[in-house]
Design a protein around this motif. Structure first.
Motif, mmCIF file in Angstrom:
data_model
loop_
_atom_site.group_PDB
_atom_site.id
_atom_site.type_symbol
_atom_site.label_atom_id
_atom_site.label_comp_id
_atom_site.label_asym_id
_atom_site.label_seq_id
_atom_site.Cartn_x
_atom_site.Cartn_y
_atom_site.Cartn_z
ATOM 1 N N GLU A 1 33.653 33.988 48.234
ATOM 2 C CA GLU A 1 32.313 33.511 47.885
ATOM 3 C C GLU A 1 31.751 32.705 49.048
ATOM 4 O OE1 GLU A 1 30.310 30.626 44.581
ATOM 5 O OE2 GLU A 1 31.975 31.880 43.904
ATOM 6 N N THR A 2 30.471 32.914 49.341
ATOM 7 C CA THR A 2 29.811 32.211 50.442
ATOM 8 C C THR A 2 28.632 31.397 49.903
ATOM 9 O OG1 THR A 2 28.133 33.892 50.972
ATOM 10 C CG2 THR A 2 30.339 34.204 51.929
ATOM 11 N N GLU A 3 28.005 30.652 50.778
ATOM 12 C CA GLU A 3 26.828 29.853 50.413
ATOM 13 C C GLU A 3 25.517 30.564 50.756
ATOM 14 O OE1 GLU A 3 26.908 26.947 48.707
ATOM 15 O OE2 GLU A 3 29.064 27.338 48.564
ATOM 16 N N VAL A 4 25.595 31.808 51.225
ATOM 17 C CA VAL A 4 24.396 32.554 51.604
ATOM 18 C C VAL A 4 23.523 32.769 50.372
ATOM 19 C CG1 VAL A 4 23.551 34.766 52.512
ATOM 20 C CG2 VAL A 4 25.573 33.688 53.523
ATOM 21 N N ASP A 5 22.225 32.569 50.522
ATOM 22 C CA ASP A 5 21.279 32.763 49.427
ATOM 23 C C ASP A 5 21.110 34.259 49.140
ATOM 24 O OD1 ASP A 5 18.983 31.499 47.734
ATOM 25 O OD2 ASP A 5 18.060 33.189 48.791
ATOM 26 N N GLY B 1 31.511 37.573 50.697
ATOM 27 C CA GLY B 1 31.551 38.250 51.981
ATOM 28 C C GLY B 1 30.126 38.461 52.459
ATOM 29 N N PRO B 2 29.944 39.319 53.458
ATOM 30 C CA PRO B 2 28.600 39.478 54.014
ATOM 31 C C PRO B 2 27.630 40.316 53.187
ATOM 32 C CG PRO B 2 30.160 40.836 55.225
ATOM 33 C CD PRO B 2 30.965 40.027 54.241
ATOM 34 N N THR B 3 28.136 41.215 52.287
ATOM 35 C CA THR B 3 27.204 42.146 51.637
ATOM 36 C C THR B 3 27.422 42.382 50.151
ATOM 37 O OG1 THR B 3 28.555 44.078 52.200
ATOM 38 C CG2 THR B 3 26.852 43.441 53.797
ATOM 39 N N ILE B 4 28.320 41.664 49.507
ATOM 40 C CA ILE B 4 28.560 41.892 48.068
ATOM 41 C C ILE B 4 27.890 40.797 47.246
ATOM 42 C CG2 ILE B 4 30.305 42.002 46.241
ATOM 43 C CD1 ILE B 4 32.209 43.230 48.322
ATOM 44 N N ILE B 5 27.113 41.227 46.262
ATOM 45 C CA ILE B 5 26.494 40.311 45.311
ATOM 46 C C ILE B 5 27.400 40.302 44.086
ATOM 47 C CG2 ILE B 5 24.449 39.831 43.908
ATOM 48 C CD1 ILE B 5 22.852 41.503 46.032
ATOM 49 N N GLY B 6 28.017 39.145 43.826
ATOM 50 C CA GLY B 6 28.996 39.051 42.752
ATOM 51 C C GLY B 6 28.551 38.136 41.625
ATOM 52 N N GLY C 1 52.998 39.319 45.765
ATOM 53 C CA GLY C 1 52.760 37.906 46.028
ATOM 54 C C GLY C 1 51.354 37.639 46.536
ATOM 55 N N HIS C 2 50.660 38.704 46.973
ATOM 56 C CA HIS C 2 49.278 38.540 47.436
ATOM 57 C C HIS C 2 48.407 38.133 46.255
ATOM 58 C CE1 HIS C 2 45.696 39.218 49.846
ATOM 59 N NE2 HIS C 2 45.185 39.834 48.793
ATOM 60 N N GLU C 3 47.587 37.118 46.462
ATOM 61 C CA GLU C 3 46.686 36.681 45.400
ATOM 62 C C GLU C 3 45.377 36.206 45.988
ATOM 63 O OE1 GLU C 3 47.694 32.864 43.376
ATOM 64 O OE2 GLU C 3 49.497 32.974 44.614
ATOM 65 N N GLY C 4 44.385 36.088 45.129
ATOM 66 C CA GLY C 4 43.081 35.626 45.573
ATOM 67 C C GLY C 4 42.069 35.667 44.450
ATOM 68 N N ASP C 5 40.835 35.448 44.819
ATOM 69 C CA ASP C 5 39.729 35.474 43.869
ATOM 70 C C ASP C 5 38.781 36.599 44.250
ATOM 71 O OD1 ASP C 5 40.445 33.131 42.314
ATOM 72 O OD2 ASP C 5 40.018 32.006 44.142
ATOM 73 N N ALA C 6 38.141 37.170 43.253
ATOM 74 C CA ALA C 6 37.188 38.256 43.461
ATOM 75 C C ALA C 6 36.080 38.117 42.432
ATOM 76 C CB ALA C 6 37.885 39.607 43.307
ATOM 77 N N PRO C 7 34.926 38.733 42.711
ATOM 78 C CA PRO C 7 33.864 38.694 41.709
ATOM 79 C C PRO C 7 34.280 39.476 40.456
ATOM 80 C CG PRO C 7 33.127 39.872 43.682
ATOM 81 C CD PRO C 7 34.529 39.442 43.918
ATOM 82 N N MET C 8 33.920 38.945 39.306
ATOM 83 C CA MET C 8 34.202 39.606 38.039
ATOM 84 C C MET C 8 33.462 40.953 37.989
ATOM 85 S SD MET C 8 33.757 37.711 34.388
ATOM 86 C CE MET C 8 31.962 37.800 34.410
ATOM 87 N N LEU C 9 32.192 40.931 38.328
ATOM 88 C CA LEU C 9 31.357 42.123 38.474
ATOM 89 C C LEU C 9 30.596 41.962 39.784
ATOM 90 C CD1 LEU C 9 29.741 42.304 34.914
ATOM 91 C CD2 LEU C 9 31.672 43.661 35.730
ATOM 92 N N GLY C 10 30.201 43.056 40.382
ATOM 93 C CA GLY C 10 29.426 42.935 41.610
ATOM 94 C C GLY C 10 28.926 44.279 42.094
ATOM 95 N N PHE C 11 28.130 44.203 43.160
ATOM 96 C CA PHE C 11 27.636 45.414 43.805
ATOM 97 C C PHE C 11 27.187 45.083 45.212
ATOM 98 C CE2 PHE C 11 23.719 43.583 42.257
ATOM 99 C CZ PHE C 11 22.751 43.935 43.198
ATOM 100 N N SER C 12 27.066 46.125 46.008
ATOM 101 C CA SER C 12 26.538 45.977 47.355
ATOM 102 C C SER C 12 25.485 47.058 47.576
ATOM 103 C CB SER C 12 27.649 46.121 48.395
ATOM 104 O OG SER C 12 27.114 45.948 49.689
ATOM 105 N N PRO C 13 24.293 46.649 48.010
ATOM 106 C CA PRO C 13 23.226 47.621 48.275
ATOM 107 C C PRO C 13 23.373 48.217 49.678
ATOM 108 C CG PRO C 13 22.385 45.410 48.586
ATOM 109 C CD PRO C 13 23.825 45.270 48.162
ATOM 110 N N ARG C 14 24.415 48.984 49.902
ATOM 111 C CA ARG C 14 24.680 49.555 51.227
ATOM 112 C C ARG C 14 23.589 50.550 51.604
ATOM 113 N NH1 ARG C 14 29.180 46.824 51.985
ATOM 114 N NH2 ARG C 14 30.872 46.903 50.501
ATOM 115 N N LYS C 15 23.512 50.865 52.881
ATOM 116 C CA LYS C 15 22.432 51.740 53.391
ATOM 117 C C LYS C 15 22.382 53.086 52.667
ATOM 118 C CE LYS C 15 21.155 48.912 56.712
ATOM 119 N NZ LYS C 15 20.026 48.047 56.457
ATOM 120 N N ALA C 16 23.511 53.773 52.555
ATOM 121 C CA ALA C 16 23.523 55.121 51.974
ATOM 122 C C ALA C 16 23.457 55.107 50.457
ATOM 123 C CB ALA C 16 24.762 55.874 52.433
#
Length: 144
Positions: A8-12, A49-54, A65-80
């Motif tokens: 998660e970032t602070e980008v608007d 991250g740079p392009t996912i709206i979560g 053992g790998h762990e982390g946080d991720a958006p529950m739901l999300g999407f990215s408006p990629r070019k294609a």
């Protein structure tokens, strides 16, 4: 252990959409997805991250053992196309995809070109099913 790239970032979110999405229809679809997923999830959009709206978050931990946080739901408006992160591999989700519309399935996401290609009520059900799955299998913001 490797650091997760997608955090998660602070980008608007609005600033991201206005600067990143240059197609008028894709921009309208992006704002519609933000409205719908906010309503369905109960969470405001945040940039991951740079392009996912979560929306919301969950904590995962793999057997490795790998762990982390991720958006529950999300999407990215990629070019294609849009990358929709709204899918959990359940029997109900598999059934829902049969009537979902025009899409391609990736390893962790659903690709769609535009919202008019898919059935929005089925998207709502996919989101609900994914939230339910995360609630049952992970430490999830959906419990609060």
């Amino acid at each position: 252990m490797a650091k997760n790239k997608t955090t998660e970032t602070e980008v608007d979110v609005t600033e991201f959409v206005e600067s990143y999405v240059d197609n008028i229809q894709k921009k309208a679809d992006t704002y519609k997805l933000i409205e719908l997923i906010s309503e369905w999830s109960g969470f405001e959009p945040k940039m991951w991250g740079p392009t996912i709206i979560g929306f919301g978050s969950y904590h995962y931990k793999y057997a490795s053992g790998h762990e982390g946080d991720a958006p529950m739901l999300g999407f990215s408006p990629r070019k294609a196309q849009f990358s929709l992160y709204v899918y959990s591999q359940t029997a109900k989700s598999e059934r829902l995809l049969k009537d979902f519309g025009k899409f391609k399935m990736g390893k962790a996401c659903i690709y769609v070109k535009k919202l008019s290609d898919i059935d929005i009520p089925i998207l709502a059900q996919l989101c609900s099913e994914s939230i339910q799955y995360l609630n049952e299998h992970h430490e999830c913001a959906c419990r609060h």
